[in-house]
Design an enzyme around this catalytic site. Structure first.
Site, PDB file in Angstrom:
ATOM      1  N   LYS A 496       3.210  -7.781   4.341  1.00 35.36           N
ATOM      2  CA  LYS A 496       2.292  -6.496   4.718  1.00 35.36           C
ATOM      3  C   LYS A 496       1.336  -6.462   3.437  1.00 35.36           C
ATOM      4  CE  LYS A 496       5.803  -3.816   2.222  1.00 35.36           C
ATOM      5  NZ  LYS A 496       6.812  -2.587   2.168  1.00 35.36           N
ATOM      6  N   ARG A 597      13.332   8.734   2.937  1.00 38.76           N
ATOM      7  CA  ARG A 597      11.847   8.569   3.404  1.00 38.76           C
ATOM      8  C   ARG A 597      11.472   8.654   4.904  1.00 38.76           C
ATOM      9  NH1 ARG A 597       8.933   3.336   0.726  1.00 38.76           N
ATOM     10  NH2 ARG A 597      10.150   2.222   2.360  1.00 38.76           N
ATOM     11  N   TYR A 723     -19.428   0.745 -21.641  1.00 33.62           N
ATOM     12  CA  TYR A 723     -19.552   2.303 -21.619  1.00 33.62           C
ATOM     13  C   TYR A 723     -18.792   3.149 -22.645  1.00 33.62           C
ATOM     14  CZ  TYR A 723     -21.558   1.360 -17.044  1.00 33.62           C
ATOM     15  OH  TYR A 723     -22.413   0.808 -15.963  1.00 33.62           O
ATOM     16  N   MET A 772     -17.023  -1.815 -13.542  1.00 35.90           N
ATOM     17  CA  MET A 772     -16.516  -2.463 -12.303  1.00 35.90           C
ATOM     18  C   MET A 772     -16.554  -3.449 -11.930  1.00 35.90           C
ATOM     19  SD  MET A 772     -18.783  -1.049  -8.936  1.00 35.90           S
ATOM     20  CE  MET A 772     -18.095   0.704  -8.802  1.00 35.90           C
TER      21      MET A 772
END
Length: 828
Positions: A496, A597, A723, A772
């Site tokens: 997964k 859960r 930044y 980024m």
């Protein structure tokens, strides 16, 4: 040259067979097999059914019999010989010992020089470089890749035939008392002890003990080569008494060394090594600059001098040494192709291994091989290319692109689709790359053909950040966990979340090839992707969504049912799809035992049973639950309570079923901590990727995240970086801009000095905010260059350390790595 033929009577005597079944009088054996998946021809092939902690070769006898294999070496526990009326069985006490005995006997039939190589590092490189250096003069047999184990060595030695004039074999051990077996098989006449270090030391008391064990390979050699600067080796050689029976050729800095090294001068791309031999000052130049390559080259230099080569010849050949590709790489290619790059060497054995890996790529129906001339094989060209053509036919290769004048001559031998070019440049100029679409493509070429040019041309263009996935480590981890469970216990592998960031079908292909029993994905879309990529294993879907039940039924995916709502969605989908009664939907029932859960609580089980077993279109495949804290020893009592609760509740469902229903509750940590709760199956997740809170010896981290310095800048005191001006230089300094940012998965939180990356194993702090697409690092005290690789995490710098700094867990770090980061898969 054909392989030596062994009769049935000979084999029975060589392996000390307890009993034979079948008519052995007329049988002949010319080939042996230990891996049923690598069968090329069943003619005269003897299969050894090896039994290890992780697997049992006897399981594959039926399949091989159907493919035409008729000769089998089995142990005394195998009782089904009567089921195979045309087969011949040799029954022995231990099939591995039988394999080793046959190889030792085979070795004894040849009176040729045999070089044995062992040590902690450098064995394969020294072996391959000796092959490059000596092959112009002699037909040489050598170990394929790193075949240096208790199984690999006999397979290597078995390849010797009457054409060979020299053999080079490497030997590796992982625990005491193993080397005696390998010595009797290789029986080297000359030896190289490369070095001794910490590698593979977990089963030895000390390096001295490990050195002594490795030295056992050389007890009967004529001459042993080693480096006197390796003090542990020097000490053990002197103390062992081995010098009473063998000669030595020693190199190093000592005045009395046979080859005294007096100078190592490193340039930008080469190293000049100077030494004194027989009172003469001599030198060589190699096209490498790292210390390991220098050491490996001197071992080769010493061996060539020992063999009587003049230094003039050695000096001419050393600059031509080619780097040894220690791994086979898989990358995304253009036009939705998969590129498998094994382009640094080309011989028949490695070609066969690479084609096996090519055939694991079930996501593509068509398989293409781009193959150069096979150089310096020591074989007749007609026989060689006839064998290559037969291999292609047996392995169902769809297309051959041949490059080289020799392979082009034998075009008529190949029955597949084919096209030929005389040179790599000719191919790159004239071949239409757009004709390659949705195919798996193997690049297999001799170094001189520069197939790396083809690889660069065919790769999908992406930015410099790469997640490397070591498939060898993945398989080692799988086998590690296999050794911890009962033979009859099944394994469900979790793929997964893009296999924890490592890729979906790429990982699933490997797991399917290595015969796990089940896969599990989070959502139906992931399962559909696996089916479209040719994955046929059963797949459990852990979070079935309402829209996806029709897809799951269509693609034979098995939903987890954890509530009456999900059960109702399944029942509606069954009605919509009008299933035949003999094709029910297999489901997995989740029970709540303490995670709080998902899952049915105990009070819901009786009405659940009524719903499940009155519907003929639902087939309960398994019942399972999830441990909440199996990796936390302080909660072991809670985990045991969960296991007891699960066993009690699950039994109600199992008793109500009219067929066997599997039970499973253990995850990776649970496998290690609660071995009595294996039930019928275990679920292997993060442990498969080498992550464990217990730092379990034997696990290897599978993934490495790397990027590149794209710019180096000198900034002045008082200037800011990035930044928000969160970093102000306190002095003039040099910084590097690295092509990885939070869009790639590098958490923004890790900026401003929290995380350090690694440049040539030297820590370089991240400074300023992480952007980024990039981040900045402090290069103070380094000799960095633009284009150099920077490591975020790898086996030496575990992802768990990054997770600790980020105040999270390795799962999150791995699953955050974005899909724009190129995945490179490799086999060592």
């Amino acid at each position: 040259m054909k392989h030596q033929v062994y009769t049935g009577k000979q084999l029975a005597q060589i392996v000390s067979a307890i009993k034979t079944c079948g008519r052995i009088k007329d049988m002949r054996v010319t080939d042996i097999l230990i891996d049923s998946r690598r069968l090329i021809s069943s003619d005269n092939c003897l299969f050894f059914a090896l039994t290890t902690r992780r697997n049992d070769g006897h399981k594959y006898i039926e399949g091989l019999y159907k493919k035409g294999v008729r000769f089998f070496m089995v142990d005394t526990k195998f009782k089904d010989t009567g089921n195979f009326p045309d087969a011949i069985f040799f029954i022995v006490a231990n099939t591995l010992k039988a394999l080793q005995a046959l190889a030792a006997y085979h070795r004894a039939q040849f009176n040729i020089p045999v070089i044995g190589i062992t040590g902690s590092n450098g064995k394969t490189v020294v072996k391959e470089w000796l092959y490059q250096l000596l092959n112009p003069d002699k037909k040489i047999i050598r170990s394929p890749k790193s075949y240096n184990s208790q199984i690999g060595v006999p397979l290597s030695v078995w390849q010797i035939n009457n054409d060979h004039k020299l053999a080079i074999f490497e030997a590796g051990i992982s625990e005491p008392n193993e080397m005696e077996n390998l010595q009797s098989i290789i029986n080297p006449t000359l030896g190289i002890f490369t070095n001794i270090g910490e590698a593979h030391g977990e089963n030895f008391i000390s390096n001295i003990q490990k050195t002594g064990e490795k030295l056992k390979l050389f007890t009967k050699v004529e001459t042993l080569i080693y480096n006197s600067d390796q003090k542990d080796i020097q000490q053990v050689v002197i103390r062992s008494g081995v010098l009473e029976n063998i000669k030595t050729f020693v190199w190093g800095k000592a005045n009395d060394d046979n080859l005294k090294i007096s100078g190592v001068e490193t340039g930008e791309n080469e190293t000049r090594i100077t030494g004194t031999y027989k009172n003469e000052l001599i030198n060589i130049t190699i096209p490498f600059t790292d210390r390991a390559s220098v050491e490996n080259a001197i071992h080769c230099w010493a061996m060539m001098l020992l063999l009587g080569y003049s230094n003039d010849i050695i000096r001419k050949r050393m600059p031509k040494l080619a780097p040894i590709a220690m791994r086979l790489e898989q990358k995304e290619g253009i036009n939705n192709c998969t590129i498998i790059n094994d382009s640094y060497n080309s011989d028949f054995n490695s070609l066969s291994i690479a084609i096996d890996f090519l055939n694991q790529q079930n996501q593509h129906r068509e398989k293409v091989v781009i193959l150069s001339d096979i150089l310096q094989s020591g074989r007749n060209d007609v026989d060689l290319y006839c064998d290559v053509a037969a291999l292609f036919k047996k392995k169902n290769i769809d297309k051959l692109i041949g490059i080289g004048s020799t392979i082009s001559k034998y075009a008529d031998k190949f029955s597949c689709d084919k096209v030929f070019y005389t040179t790599t440049a000719d191919f790159l100029t004239n071949f239409q790359l757009t004709s390659l679409k949705n195919q798996a493509i193997l690049l297999k070429g001799a170094r001189i053909f520069e197939f790396e040019r083809i690889s660069r041309f065919m790769q999908q263009k992406v930015h410099e950040t790469v997640l490397e996935i070591n498939l060898t480590a993945l398989v080692n981890n799988l086998n590690f966990f296999r050794s911890k469970i009962n033979k009859e216990t099944k394994i469900m592998a979790m793929v997964k979340a893009f296999s924890y960031g490592s890729g979906s079908f790429e990982i699933a292909n490997v797991l399917q090839y290595h015969q796990v029993d089940y896969l599990a994905v989070a959502f139906a879309d992931e399962g559909v992707e696996l089916r479209k990529a040719g994955i046929t294993l059963p797949v459990m879907v852990m979070n079935p969504e309402e829209y996806a039940f029709d897809l799951m039924i269509k693609h034979q995916l098995e939903p987890e049912i954890f509530s009456f709502r999900t059960l109702k969605m399944l029942e509606k989908a069954i009605k919509r799809n009008a299933l035949p009664e003999n094709k029910p939907v297999k489901v997995h029932i989740k029970l709540e035992t303490g995670m709080n859960r998902l899952g049915f609580v105990e009070e819901e089980v009786e009405p659940l049973i009524e719903r499940l077993f009155k519907n003929p279109f639902i087939y309960v495949q398994s019942v399972f639950s999830h441990l909440a804290a199996s990796d936390k020893p302080e909660f072991d009592n809670f985990s045991r309570t969960q296991i007891e609760r699960f066993s009690t509740i699950a039994q109600h469902i199992i008793n109500a079923a009219d067929h066997p229903v599997m039970m499973h509750i253990l995850n990776s940590a649970g496998i290690l901590h609660f071995r009595n709760a294996q039930f019928d199956m275990v679920r292997l997740g993060i442990g498969l990727y080498g992550i464990s809170n217990t730092k379990e010896i034997g696990l290897q981290q599978v993934t490495s995240l790397k990027s590149e310095i794209v710019r180096i800048k000198n900034i002045k005191k008082g200037e800011s970086v990035g930044y928000n001006r969160n970093f102000i230089a306190e002095q003039d300094m040099q910084i590097g801009i690295v092509s990885i940012g939070y869009a790639d998965g590098l958490m923004r939180y890790l900026g401003n000095g929290k995380l350090q990356l690694w440049l040539k194993n030297q820590a370089v702090p991240v400074i300023g905010d992480i952007c980024m697409d990039m981040c900045s690092i402090d290069l103070s005290g380094t000799k960095a260059r633009e284009g150099e690789i920077v490591v975020v995490f790898d086996e030496k710098h575990p992802v768990a350390e990054v997770a600790t700094i980020a105040q999270t867990i390795p799962y999150e770090i791995l699953s955050r790595i974005s899909r724009r980061v190129k995945r490179v898969y490799f086999h060592e």
